[in-house]
Design a protein around this motif. Structure first.
Motif, PDB file in Angstrom:
ATOM      1  N   SER A  35       0.783  -1.168   0.017  1.00 40.22           N
ATOM      2  CA  SER A  35       0.194   0.035  -0.056  1.00 40.22           C
ATOM      3  C   SER A  35       0.937   1.149   0.126  1.00 40.22           C
ATOM      4  CB  SER A  35      -0.921  -0.100   1.370  1.00 40.22           C
ATOM      5  OG  SER A  35      -0.401  -0.008   2.288  1.00 40.22           O
ATOM      6  N   CYS A  36       1.511   1.457   1.237  1.00 35.22           N
ATOM      7  CA  CYS A  36       2.058   2.936   1.371  1.00 35.22           C
ATOM      8  C   CYS A  36       3.459   3.000   0.270  1.00 35.22           C
ATOM      9  CB  CYS A  36       2.953   2.846   2.540  1.00 35.22           C
ATOM     10  SG  CYS A  36       1.745   2.411   3.912  1.00 35.22           S
ATOM     11  N   LYS A  37       4.153   1.937  -0.123  1.00 39.68           N
ATOM     12  CA  LYS A  37       5.184   2.102  -0.986  1.00 39.68           C
ATOM     13  C   LYS A  37       5.050   2.782  -2.429  1.00 39.68           C
ATOM     14  CE  LYS A  37       9.184  -0.532  -2.278  1.00 39.68           C
ATOM     15  NZ  LYS A  37       9.993  -1.804  -2.400  1.00 39.68           N
ATOM     16  N   LEU A  73      -2.696   9.830  12.188  1.00 38.62           N
ATOM     17  CA  LEU A  73      -3.630   8.709  11.756  1.00 38.62           C
ATOM     18  C   LEU A  73      -4.701   9.043  11.216  1.00 38.62           C
ATOM     19  CD1 LEU A  73      -4.234   5.850  12.775  1.00 38.62           C
ATOM     20  CD2 LEU A  73      -4.730   6.813  14.924  1.00 38.62           C
ATOM     21  N   ASP A  74      -5.420  10.096  11.569  1.00 39.53           N
ATOM     22  CA  ASP A  74      -6.681  10.421  10.955  1.00 39.53           C
ATOM     23  C   ASP A  74      -6.597  10.806   9.485  1.00 39.53           C
ATOM     24  OD1 ASP A  74      -9.455  11.627  11.592  1.00 39.53           O
ATOM     25  OD2 ASP A  74      -8.661  13.258  10.564  1.00 39.53           O
ATOM     26  N   HIS A  75      -5.574  11.334   9.029  1.00 39.03           N
ATOM     27  CA  HIS A  75      -5.448  11.426   7.619  1.00 39.03           C
ATOM     28  C   HIS A  75      -5.168  10.072   6.918  1.00 39.03           C
ATOM     29  CE1 HIS A  75      -3.485  15.905   8.294  1.00 39.03           C
ATOM     30  NE2 HIS A  75      -4.776  15.825   8.541  1.00 39.03           N
ATOM     31  N   ALA A  76      -4.399   9.165   7.580  1.00 34.41           N
ATOM     32  CA  ALA A  76      -4.174   7.805   7.067  1.00 34.41           C
ATOM     33  C   ALA A  76      -5.667   7.198   6.811  1.00 34.41           C
ATOM     34  CB  ALA A  76      -3.269   6.912   7.702  1.00 34.41           C
ATOM     35  N   VAL A  77      -6.609   7.179   7.874  1.00 37.21           N
ATOM     36  CA  VAL A  77      -7.807   6.577   7.955  1.00 37.21           C
ATOM     37  C   VAL A  77      -8.898   7.210   7.340  1.00 37.21           C
ATOM     38  CG1 VAL A  77      -9.744   5.803   9.480  1.00 37.21           C
ATOM     39  CG2 VAL A  77      -7.184   5.550  10.313  1.00 37.21           C
ATOM     40  N   GLN A  78      -8.930   8.515   7.308  1.00 35.17           N
ATOM     41  CA  GLN A  78      -9.918   9.287   6.611  1.00 35.17           C
ATOM     42  C   GLN A  78      -9.531   9.501   5.178  1.00 35.17           C
ATOM     43  OE1 GLN A  78     -13.144   9.559   8.040  1.00 35.17           O
ATOM     44  NE2 GLN A  78     -12.000   8.584   9.799  1.00 35.17           N
ATOM     45  N   GLY A  79      -8.201   9.958   4.887  1.00 36.71           N
ATOM     46  CA  GLY A  79      -7.847  10.261   3.599  1.00 36.71           C
ATOM     47  C   GLY A  79      -7.560  11.765   3.864  1.00 36.71           C
ATOM     48  N   PHE A  80      -6.700  12.460   3.000  1.00 30.60           N
ATOM     49  CA  PHE A  80      -6.528  13.648   3.156  1.00 30.60           C
ATOM     50  C   PHE A  80      -5.547  14.240   1.872  1.00 30.60           C
ATOM     51  CE2 PHE A  80      -3.301  17.189   4.385  1.00 30.60           C
ATOM     52  CZ  PHE A  80      -4.157  18.079   5.013  1.00 30.60           C
ATOM     53  N   GLN A  81      -6.276  15.268   1.519  1.00 27.64           N
ATOM     54  CA  GLN A  81      -5.645  15.648  -0.048  1.00 27.64           C
ATOM     55  C   GLN A  81      -5.754  14.422  -0.949  1.00 27.64           C
ATOM     56  OE1 GLN A  81      -2.224  18.230   0.925  1.00 27.64           O
ATOM     57  NE2 GLN A  81      -3.455  19.600   1.684  1.00 27.64           N
ATOM     58  N   ALA A  82      -4.579  14.230  -1.526  1.00 28.06           N
ATOM     59  CA  ALA A  82      -4.691  13.252  -2.516  1.00 28.06           C
ATOM     60  C   ALA A  82      -4.522  11.779  -2.121  1.00 28.06           C
ATOM     61  CB  ALA A  82      -3.381  13.536  -3.620  1.00 28.06           C
ATOM     62  N   PRO A 110      -5.923   8.486  -0.515  1.00 29.31           N
ATOM     63  CA  PRO A 110      -7.159   7.857  -0.321  1.00 29.31           C
ATOM     64  C   PRO A 110      -7.237   7.667   1.216  1.00 29.31           C
ATOM     65  CG  PRO A 110      -5.449   6.308  -1.313  1.00 29.31           C
ATOM     66  CD  PRO A 110      -4.748   7.709  -1.315  1.00 29.31           C
ATOM     67  N   ALA A 111      -8.514   7.358   1.492  1.00 26.82           N
ATOM     68  CA  ALA A 111      -8.926   6.883   2.816  1.00 26.82           C
ATOM     69  C   ALA A 111      -8.445   5.460   3.220  1.00 26.82           C
ATOM     70  CB  ALA A 111     -10.448   6.707   2.871  1.00 26.82           C
ATOM     71  N   GLY A 112      -7.643   5.067   4.195  1.00 25.02           N
ATOM     72  CA  GLY A 112      -6.905   4.039   4.568  1.00 25.02           C
ATOM     73  C   GLY A 112      -5.647   3.830   3.836  1.00 25.02           C
ATOM     74  N   GLY A 113      -5.172   4.826   3.001  1.00 27.38           N
ATOM     75  CA  GLY A 113      -4.105   4.503   2.200  1.00 27.38           C
ATOM     76  C   GLY A 113      -3.821   3.176   1.321  1.00 27.38           C
ATOM     77  N   GLN A 114      -5.264   2.994   1.092  1.00 27.05           N
ATOM     78  CA  GLN A 114      -5.225   1.515   0.089  1.00 27.05           C
ATOM     79  C   GLN A 114      -4.960   0.427   1.074  1.00 27.05           C
ATOM     80  OE1 GLN A 114      -3.756   2.403  -3.853  1.00 27.05           O
ATOM     81  NE2 GLN A 114      -5.240   3.884  -4.156  1.00 27.05           N
ATOM     82  N   CYS A 143      -5.063  -2.831   7.469  1.00 26.25           N
ATOM     83  CA  CYS A 143      -4.332  -1.933   8.292  1.00 26.25           C
ATOM     84  C   CYS A 143      -5.329  -1.561   9.618  1.00 26.25           C
ATOM     85  CB  CYS A 143      -3.708  -0.851   7.921  1.00 26.25           C
ATOM     86  SG  CYS A 143      -2.182  -0.839   6.746  1.00 26.25           S
ATOM     87  N   THR A 144      -4.525  -1.979  10.556  1.00 27.01           N
ATOM     88  CA  THR A 144      -5.431  -1.631  12.050  1.00 27.01           C
ATOM     89  C   THR A 144      -4.630  -0.361  12.247  1.00 27.01           C
ATOM     90  OG1 THR A 144      -3.827  -2.371  13.319  1.00 27.01           O
ATOM     91  CG2 THR A 144      -5.424  -4.076  12.697  1.00 27.01           C
ATOM     92  N   PRO A 145      -5.509   0.575  13.088  1.00 28.34           N
ATOM     93  CA  PRO A 145      -4.856   1.848  13.744  1.00 28.34           C
ATOM     94  C   PRO A 145      -3.343   1.540  14.173  1.00 28.34           C
ATOM     95  CG  PRO A 145      -7.134   1.543  14.470  1.00 28.34           C
ATOM     96  CD  PRO A 145      -6.856   0.471  13.890  1.00 28.34           C
ATOM     97  N   ASP A 146      -3.101   0.563  14.956  1.00 24.88           N
ATOM     98  CA  ASP A 146      -1.769   0.225  15.401  1.00 24.88           C
ATOM     99  C   ASP A 146      -0.801   0.203  14.179  1.00 24.88           C
ATOM    100  OD1 ASP A 146      -2.555   0.544  18.021  1.00 24.88           O
ATOM    101  OD2 ASP A 146      -2.741  -1.537  18.366  1.00 24.88           O
ATOM    102  N   ASP A 147      -1.582  -0.442  13.165  1.00 25.13           N
ATOM    103  CA  ASP A 147      -0.552  -0.671  11.974  1.00 25.13           C
ATOM    104  C   ASP A 147      -0.234   0.660  11.416  1.00 25.13           C
ATOM    105  OD1 ASP A 147      -0.605  -3.601  12.167  1.00 25.13           O
ATOM    106  OD2 ASP A 147      -2.547  -3.791  10.781  1.00 25.13           O
ATOM    107  N   PHE A 148      -1.173   1.453  11.094  1.00 24.51           N
ATOM    108  CA  PHE A 148      -1.160   2.875  10.597  1.00 24.51           C
ATOM    109  C   PHE A 148      -0.129   3.449  11.539  1.00 24.51           C
ATOM    110  CE2 PHE A 148      -5.259   2.411   8.620  1.00 24.51           C
ATOM    111  CZ  PHE A 148      -4.959   2.615   7.211  1.00 24.51           C
TER     112      PHE A 148
END
Length: 122
Positions: free
Chosen positions: A50-52, A83-92, A94-98, A102-107
């Motif tokens: 996902s992140c990479k 964490l909120d940006h990763a879960v909800q999405g932020f600017q470009a 996507p929500a959950g970073g695809q 991922c759990t909140p601890d993973d994020f």
């Protein structure tokens, strides 16, 4: 010779602040960014899936993994905001970073890794 109390405090603060202001490491090259991965095998798999795709490729608009100059202003917002940006999405982003697995601890662990802050105190 004994320093006046105010001088001793000022000296201690100066020495303490100098120790805290470590130089920011240089941003990784594109090849280095592509080669980086979390040490934990499960997190490395999540990161790779996902992140990479964005955080290891220059020009995507995402801060590169371990690029402290890019991550430090974001880090100052606080890990809860990131964490909120990763879960909800932020600017470009996507929500959950695809990352559907991922759990909140993973994020949080992935954010710390990408920000070059694997040490939770960092």
């Amino acid at each position: 010779m004994r320093l006046p109390k105010t001088w001793a405090v000022a000296l201690a603060l100066t020495v303490g602040l100098a120790a805290c202001s470590q130089p920011v490491p240089p941003a990784p090259t594109a090849a280095q960014a592509l080669a980086l991965a979390p040490a934990d095998a499960r997190l490395a798999a999540l990161y790779g899936e996902s992140c990479k795709a964005c955080h290891a490729v220059p020009g995507t608009g995402a801060p590169l993994v371990h690029d402290r100059k890019a991550w430090d202003p974001r880090w100052k917002q606080g890990q809860a905001v990131l964490l909120d940006h990763a879960v909800q999405g932020f600017q470009a982003m996507p929500a959950g970073g695809q990352c559907v697995a991922c759990t909140p601890d993973d994020f949080n662990a992935l954010i710390r890794f990408m920000a070059g802050r694997e040490d939770p105190a960092g």
